[in-house]
Scaffold this motif. Structure first.
Motif, PDB file in Angstrom:
ATOM      1  N   ILE A 291       8.236  -0.949  -1.486  1.00  0.00           N
ATOM      2  CA  ILE A 291       7.626  -1.085  -0.254  1.00  0.00           C
ATOM      3  C   ILE A 291       6.155  -0.581  -0.439  1.00  0.00           C
ATOM      4  O   ILE A 291       6.030   0.449  -0.697  1.00  0.00           O
ATOM      5  N   MET A 292       5.018  -1.325  -0.062  1.00  0.00           N
ATOM      6  CA  MET A 292       3.671  -0.954  -0.188  1.00  0.00           C
ATOM      7  C   MET A 292       3.007  -0.939   1.256  1.00  0.00           C
ATOM      8  O   MET A 292       3.080  -2.178   1.646  1.00  0.00           O
ATOM      9  N   VAL A 293       2.396  -0.063   1.773  1.00  0.00           N
ATOM     10  CA  VAL A 293       1.641  -0.033   2.855  1.00  0.00           C
ATOM     11  C   VAL A 293       0.533   0.835   2.778  1.00  0.00           C
ATOM     12  O   VAL A 293       0.425   1.650   1.886  1.00  0.00           O
ATOM     13  N   ASP A 294      -0.467   0.771   3.732  1.00  0.00           N
ATOM     14  CA  ASP A 294      -1.579   1.533   4.030  1.00  0.00           C
ATOM     15  C   ASP A 294      -1.097   2.894   4.985  1.00  0.00           C
ATOM     16  O   ASP A 294      -0.276   2.184   5.960  1.00  0.00           O
ATOM     17  N   GLY A 295      -1.613   3.889   4.702  1.00  0.00           N
ATOM     18  CA  GLY A 295      -1.308   5.009   5.462  1.00  0.00           C
ATOM     19  C   GLY A 295      -1.998   4.646   6.772  1.00  0.00           C
ATOM     20  O   GLY A 295      -1.431   5.077   8.024  1.00  0.00           O
ATOM     21  N   LEU A 296      -3.373   4.268   6.906  1.00  0.00           N
ATOM     22  CA  LEU A 296      -4.247   4.051   7.775  1.00  0.00           C
ATOM     23  C   LEU A 296      -4.760   3.047   7.606  1.00  0.00           C
ATOM     24  O   LEU A 296      -5.428   2.684   6.476  1.00  0.00           O
ATOM     25  N   TYR A 297      -4.658   2.026   8.576  1.00  0.00           N
ATOM     26  CA  TYR A 297      -5.168   0.601   8.431  1.00  0.00           C
ATOM     27  C   TYR A 297      -6.609   0.540   8.687  1.00  0.00           C
ATOM     28  O   TYR A 297      -7.094   0.922   9.824  1.00  0.00           O
TER      29      TYR A 297
ATOM     30  N   ALA B  69      -0.730  14.331 -10.844  1.00  0.00           N
ATOM     31  CA  ALA B  69      -1.871  13.688 -10.444  1.00  0.00           C
ATOM     32  C   ALA B  69      -2.510  13.122 -11.472  1.00  0.00           C
ATOM     33  O   ALA B  69      -2.704  13.718 -12.801  1.00  0.00           O
ATOM     34  N   ILE B  70      -3.038  11.808 -11.399  1.00  0.00           N
ATOM     35  CA  ILE B  70      -3.824  11.272 -12.170  1.00  0.00           C
ATOM     36  C   ILE B  70      -5.052  10.581 -11.611  1.00  0.00           C
ATOM     37  O   ILE B  70      -5.008   9.889 -10.445  1.00  0.00           O
ATOM     38  N   MET B  71      -6.244  10.588 -12.320  1.00  0.00           N
ATOM     39  CA  MET B  71      -7.491  10.278 -11.657  1.00  0.00           C
ATOM     40  C   MET B  71      -8.039   8.834 -12.260  1.00  0.00           C
ATOM     41  O   MET B  71      -7.913   8.640 -13.434  1.00  0.00           O
ATOM     42  N   PHE B  72      -8.381   8.054 -11.395  1.00  0.00           N
ATOM     43  CA  PHE B  72      -8.958   6.587 -11.810  1.00  0.00           C
ATOM     44  C   PHE B  72     -10.398   6.571 -11.402  1.00  0.00           C
ATOM     45  O   PHE B  72     -11.065   7.267 -10.615  1.00  0.00           O
ATOM     46  N   PRO B  73     -11.119   5.461 -12.060  1.00  0.00           N
ATOM     47  CA  PRO B  73     -12.749   5.333 -11.631  1.00  0.00           C
ATOM     48  C   PRO B  73     -12.660   5.142 -10.267  1.00  0.00           C
ATOM     49  O   PRO B  73     -13.880   5.313  -9.864  1.00  0.00           O
ATOM     50  N   SER B  74     -11.715   4.297  -9.649  1.00  0.00           N
ATOM     51  CA  SER B  74     -11.905   3.951  -8.128  1.00  0.00           C
ATOM     52  C   SER B  74     -10.664   3.963  -7.541  1.00  0.00           C
ATOM     53  O   SER B  74      -9.567   3.969  -8.379  1.00  0.00           O
ATOM     54  N   GLY B  75     -10.984   3.809  -6.166  1.00  0.00           N
ATOM     55  CA  GLY B  75      -9.675   3.591  -5.428  1.00  0.00           C
ATOM     56  C   GLY B  75      -8.726   2.642  -5.805  1.00  0.00           C
ATOM     57  O   GLY B  75      -7.467   2.271  -5.829  1.00  0.00           O
ATOM     58  N   MET B  76      -9.676   1.438  -5.855  1.00  0.00           N
ATOM     59  CA  MET B  76      -8.996  -0.142  -6.321  1.00  0.00           C
ATOM     60  C   MET B  76      -8.320  -0.287  -7.681  1.00  0.00           C
ATOM     61  O   MET B  76      -7.468  -0.469  -7.575  1.00  0.00           O
ATOM     62  N   THR B  77      -8.855   0.397  -8.572  1.00  0.00           N
ATOM     63  CA  THR B  77      -8.190   0.380  -9.764  1.00  0.00           C
ATOM     64  C   THR B  77      -6.919   1.221  -9.804  1.00  0.00           C
ATOM     65  O   THR B  77      -5.775   1.030 -10.435  1.00  0.00           O
ATOM     66  N   ALA B  78      -6.921   2.319  -8.775  1.00  0.00           N
ATOM     67  CA  ALA B  78      -5.687   3.073  -8.766  1.00  0.00           C
ATOM     68  C   ALA B  78      -4.405   2.325  -7.928  1.00  0.00           C
ATOM     69  O   ALA B  78      -3.499   2.381  -8.665  1.00  0.00           O
ATOM     70  N   SER B  79      -4.825   1.657  -6.902  1.00  0.00           N
ATOM     71  CA  SER B  79      -3.927   0.841  -6.318  1.00  0.00           C
ATOM     72  C   SER B  79      -3.348  -0.127  -7.064  1.00  0.00           C
ATOM     73  O   SER B  79      -2.271  -0.485  -7.143  1.00  0.00           O
ATOM     74  N   ILE B  80      -4.201  -0.916  -7.940  1.00  0.00           N
ATOM     75  CA  ILE B  80      -3.806  -2.169  -8.615  1.00  0.00           C
ATOM     76  C   ILE B  80      -2.900  -1.352  -9.757  1.00  0.00           C
ATOM     77  O   ILE B  80      -1.720  -1.991 -10.056  1.00  0.00           O
ATOM     78  N   ALA B  81      -3.302  -0.329 -10.258  1.00  0.00           N
ATOM     79  CA  ALA B  81      -2.421   0.468 -11.398  1.00  0.00           C
ATOM     80  C   ALA B  81      -1.046   0.731 -10.836  1.00  0.00           C
ATOM     81  O   ALA B  81       0.057   0.677 -11.290  1.00  0.00           O
ATOM     82  N   ALA B  82      -1.132   1.375  -9.476  1.00  0.00           N
ATOM     83  CA  ALA B  82       0.515   1.740  -8.789  1.00  0.00           C
ATOM     84  C   ALA B  82       1.332   0.682  -9.055  1.00  0.00           C
ATOM     85  O   ALA B  82       2.637   0.764  -9.385  1.00  0.00           O
TER      86      ALA B  82
ATOM     87  N   HIS C 174      -4.144  -3.357   2.145  1.00  0.00           N
ATOM     88  CA  HIS C 174      -5.465  -3.558   1.532  1.00  0.00           C
ATOM     89  C   HIS C 174      -5.154  -4.494   0.354  1.00  0.00           C
ATOM     90  O   HIS C 174      -4.179  -4.529  -0.161  1.00  0.00           O
ATOM     91  N   VAL C 175      -6.180  -5.307   0.316  1.00  0.00           N
ATOM     92  CA  VAL C 175      -6.230  -6.512  -0.916  1.00  0.00           C
ATOM     93  C   VAL C 175      -5.883  -5.991  -2.413  1.00  0.00           C
ATOM     94  O   VAL C 175      -5.148  -6.620  -3.016  1.00  0.00           O
ATOM     95  N   CYS C 176      -6.191  -4.668  -2.404  1.00  0.00           N
ATOM     96  CA  CYS C 176      -5.932  -4.066  -3.880  1.00  0.00           C
ATOM     97  C   CYS C 176      -4.510  -3.974  -4.190  1.00  0.00           C
ATOM     98  O   CYS C 176      -4.085  -4.164  -5.289  1.00  0.00           O
ATOM     99  N   LEU C 177      -3.686  -3.940  -2.993  1.00  0.00           N
ATOM    100  CA  LEU C 177      -2.022  -3.749  -3.218  1.00  0.00           C
ATOM    101  C   LEU C 177      -1.633  -4.991  -3.591  1.00  0.00           C
ATOM    102  O   LEU C 177      -0.890  -5.176  -4.478  1.00  0.00           O
ATOM    103  N   PHE C 178      -2.123  -6.185  -3.060  1.00  0.00           N
ATOM    104  CA  PHE C 178      -1.575  -7.486  -3.152  1.00  0.00           C
ATOM    105  C   PHE C 178      -2.265  -7.856  -4.815  1.00  0.00           C
ATOM    106  O   PHE C 178      -1.404  -8.658  -5.547  1.00  0.00           O
ATOM    107  N   MET C 179      -3.350  -7.291  -5.008  1.00  0.00           N
ATOM    108  CA  MET C 179      -3.800  -7.678  -6.535  1.00  0.00           C
ATOM    109  C   MET C 179      -2.899  -7.103  -7.419  1.00  0.00           C
ATOM    110  O   MET C 179      -2.421  -7.612  -8.485  1.00  0.00           O
TER     111      MET C 179
END
Length: 395
Positions: free
Chosen positions: A177-183, A106-119, A137-142
């Motif tokens: 493949i990238m998806v939201d678990g819950l939209y 596990a690795i912790m990020f400052p926000s969920g958005m920064t984590a998604s962008i990093a992934a 979510h838009v962060c996955l597209f970013m």
């Protein structure tokens, strides 16, 4: 009047709402008490717009842990984590997330958005293809854009189209493949069992954003992947502490190999400070609360959600295909949606307002955030006022 899809018209519409003093956006919260908030415009509003699904942000243990962390470590960390590290609290959070979920790292990020962008930006490059549900979510597209990979999308939850794209992308080095678990706007789940099966058949990676589901759903409270029993077959799980966990921050659960790659190569990690010590203290306390109280809180949330959705459906509301604690109330016209939200605030209720570009044009909606802290009387008050609003505004 429906919003137009070009950016200038969109901006003009939001400005018009502001000029007309009708905009429901950016309320200033002056104070809160239990399930109510005071704003710069209203003395007391029953909060039904929050993503604090388990009510943990108001838990005394989390507040005390945040204060204690400030006394131990101050209000900030020293510099970028790569060079000056983070506190013992941050490391304990990562260790607890790993042990709680059984994921290798596990690795912790400052926000969920920064984590998604990093992934996505770390997992894929220009030789790859990223395949996303159009409602992700838009962060996955970013993250996909930053990766340089080719981006392809499929209609929401269309497994037939997803398989066709996987078949057509066999020439790519890697398929992700990238998806939201819950939209978050519709309240429905990705069919993760089918997605994982397709990924294994076509040798693809799977990234799941569990922002609205981690801690809140599943037999162990570990999100949509927990519901479908596929957590151990997913390559990266992205989560956030800002919803079910009542704090702030993001995290990624993944393999040890990907974790080391993220820690050294993801700009949103290497060039960002870790979460403030107070936030880390609250997060660690929230993980402890999930272990000791999680099942009880999730049961209460499920009861409240069932109460609200059953009564709203009986009253003829369009709730889409929600199967979760996210309850969309579709109104349609954007101006009417804003009018309904303002009327609800005038009658003592705050909800979230979703209009374009956050949802498609002409599908404006309220997003009701049910919490485990809501009482039955509060849920009934919400339903009664929504019924009155439906009659008044004819939606």
């Amino acid at each position: 009047m429906a919003l137009k899809t070009n950016p200038a018209a969109l901006h003009d519409t939001y400005l018009r709402w502001e000029r007309e003093k009708r905009s429901p956006y950016f309320p200033v919260i002056e104070s809160n008490h239990e399930n109510s908030v005071s704003t710069n415009m209203h003395d007391s509003l029953l909060m039904f717009g929050s993503c604090d699904y388990l009510g943990l942000s108001q838990e005394p243990a989390l507040k005390a842990a945040a204060v204690d962390a400030i006394h131990r470590f101050g209000t900030n960390t020293y510099a970028a984590q790569l060079t000056c590290g983070h506190t013992r609290l941050h490391r304990d959070i990562e260790t607890r997330l790993q042990s709680l979920t059984g994921m290798p790292a596990a690795i912790m990020f400052p926000s969920g958005m920064t984590a998604s962008i990093a992934a996505i930006s770390t997992l894929a490059n220009e030789d790859d293809v990223v395949i996303s549900d159009r409602l992700s979510h838009v962060c996955l597209f970013m993250g996909s854009q930053l990766s340089g990979a080719r981006l392809r999308t499929f209609p929401h939850n269309s497994m037939r189209r997803l398989e066709a794209i996987l078949r057509e992308s066999s020439d790519r080095r890697r398929r992700v493949i990238m998806v939201d678990g819950l939209y978050s706007a519709d309240g429905d789940y990705a069919p993760l069992d089918e997605i994982v099966a397709l990924a294994e058949r076509y040798d693809a990676k799977v990234v799941v954003d569990e922002a609205h589901s981690f801690g809140v759903v599943g037999p162990n409270g570990l999100g949509a992947a927990d519901i479908f029993g596929v957590l151990d077959r997913i390559d990266m799980v992205v989560g956030t502490m800002s919803k079910g966990m009542g704090s702030i921050g993001g995290f990624i659960l993944t393999s040890e190999e990907h974790e080391r790659e993220l820690r050294y190569m993801a700009p949103t990690y290497t060039s960002s400070r870790g979460s403030a010590p107070a936030v880390a203290g609250a997060t660690l306390a929230s993980l402890q609360a999930l272990e000791t109280q999680g099942e009880q809180l999730r049961e209460r949330l499920a009861e409240n959600t069932a109460f609200v959705t059953r009564r709203l459906r009986e009253a003829g509301f369009n709730l889409l295909n929600t199967r979760s604690h996210i309850v969309p109330v579709v109104i349609g016209d954007e101006d009417r949606t804003v009018d309904v939200v303002n009327w609800l605030m005038d009658n003592g209720i705050m909800v979230s307002t979703f209009t374009y570009p956050h949802v498609p044009v002409g599908s404006g909606r309220l997003r009701i955030g049910v919490s485990s802290r809501h009482t039955t009387d509060e849920c009934q008050f919400l339903v009664d006022n929504l019924v009155r609003a439906k009659q008044k505004f004819s939606f």
